[in-house]
Design a protein around this motif. Structure first.
Motif, short mmCIF file in Angstrom:
data_model
loop_
_atom_site.label_atom_id
_atom_site.label_comp_id
_atom_site.label_asym_id
_atom_site.label_seq_id
_atom_site.Cartn_x
_atom_site.Cartn_y
_atom_site.Cartn_z
N CYS A 258 -4.36 -28.96 83.39
CA CYS A 258 -4.57 -27.69 82.65
C CYS A 258 -5.57 -27.82 81.51
O CYS A 258 -6.00 -26.82 80.95
N CYS B 63 2.19 -29.19 77.69
CA CYS B 63 0.91 -28.69 78.19
C CYS B 63 1.14 -27.35 78.88
O CYS B 63 2.27 -26.87 78.96
N HIS B 64 0.07 -26.75 79.37
CA HIS B 64 0.17 -25.39 79.94
C HIS B 64 0.43 -25.35 81.45
O HIS B 64 0.40 -24.28 82.05
N CYS B 65 0.65 -26.49 82.08
CA CYS B 65 0.92 -26.48 83.51
C CYS B 65 2.22 -25.70 83.79
O CYS B 65 3.17 -25.79 83.01
N CYS C 170 -4.33 -33.08 79.34
CA CYS C 170 -3.76 -32.99 80.68
C CYS C 170 -4.90 -32.76 81.66
O CYS C 170 -5.71 -31.85 81.48
N LYS D 51 -0.32 -37.73 83.73
CA LYS D 51 -1.33 -36.68 83.86
C LYS D 51 -2.34 -36.69 82.70
O LYS D 51 -3.25 -35.88 82.68
ZN ZN Z 1 -1.01 -29.58 82.08
#
Ligand code: ZN
Ligand code: ZN
Length: 194
Positions: free
Chosen positions: A101, A30-32, A98, A83
């Motif tokens: 994000c 994911c982009h976190c 998620c 998450k």
């Molecule tokens: Zn994320």
């Protein structure tokens, strides 16, 4: 109409890179910035395509998602799965995103459905190279419903074709035939073994 065509998707705008037919999978993140949700895919994907529907996750500024399928038993949540949440539990495809994000890690079908057994994934979330490249573009006209001016769609279709993606307003004939076969077999109009 445009001096510059709006972004279709970063994997398509500047030409498509072909995948590696012997590629055997990789991880999605994911982009976190930290504590990323990590999903491991134990094979390559199939039927990868650009999708203009409103449900698929799209990177910021892109008109289309790029989404492919992989058998459910090749998909493993390998980190920070706590998450994940299901975006719309009533949808045919339960998109697991998620909650921090918003990225969709995988879409899973839990009810009776022609594509049950396959998960929907966005391989741009991987840092590995070799994933199957997009093969066609689906649900092109759906971008209008999401606010895209209909007068510009012709140009989008032309750009998709130029990049080797046949545009369709539903799915590709192969996938539409699969859905119709499933429906025909379920109603008994088609024999269960063909
Ligand atoms: Zn994320
Ligand atoms: Zn879609």
């Amino acid at each position: 109409m445009y001096s510059k065509i709006p972004s279709i998707h970063p994997l398509i705008d500047n030409g498509i890179t072909k995948g590696d037919p012997n590629f055997s999978g990789g991880k999605l993140y994911c982009h976190c910035p930290s504590k990323k949700v990590e999903v491991t895919l134990a094979s390559n994907i199939a039927h990868n395509h650009a999708c203009g529907c409103s449900k698929c996750w799209k990177p910021k500024g892109a008109l289309f998602s790029v989404v492919g399928v992989i058998p459910v038993d090749k998909v493993f949540i390998t980190a920070n799965g706590d998450k994940l949440y299901v975006v719309d539990p009533s949808a045919a495809i339960q998109r697991n995103a998620c909650k921090e994000c918003g990225v969709h890690l995988f879409g899973r079908i839990v009810k009776d459905h022609p594509f049950k057994g396959l998960d929907f994934v966005h391989v741009e979330l991987s840092d590995s190279k070799g994933w199957q490249e997009p093969q066609f573009a689906a649900f092109v006209s759906s971008i209008i419903e999401q606010g895209f001016n209909p007068t510009g769609v012709k140009e989008i279709r032309e750009k998709l074709k130029k990049e080797g993606l046949q545009p369709y307003d539903v799915l590709s004939p192969t996938l539409m035939d699969l859905i119709a076969t499933y429906t025909g077999q379920k109603s008994g109009k088609l024999p269960s073994k063909l």
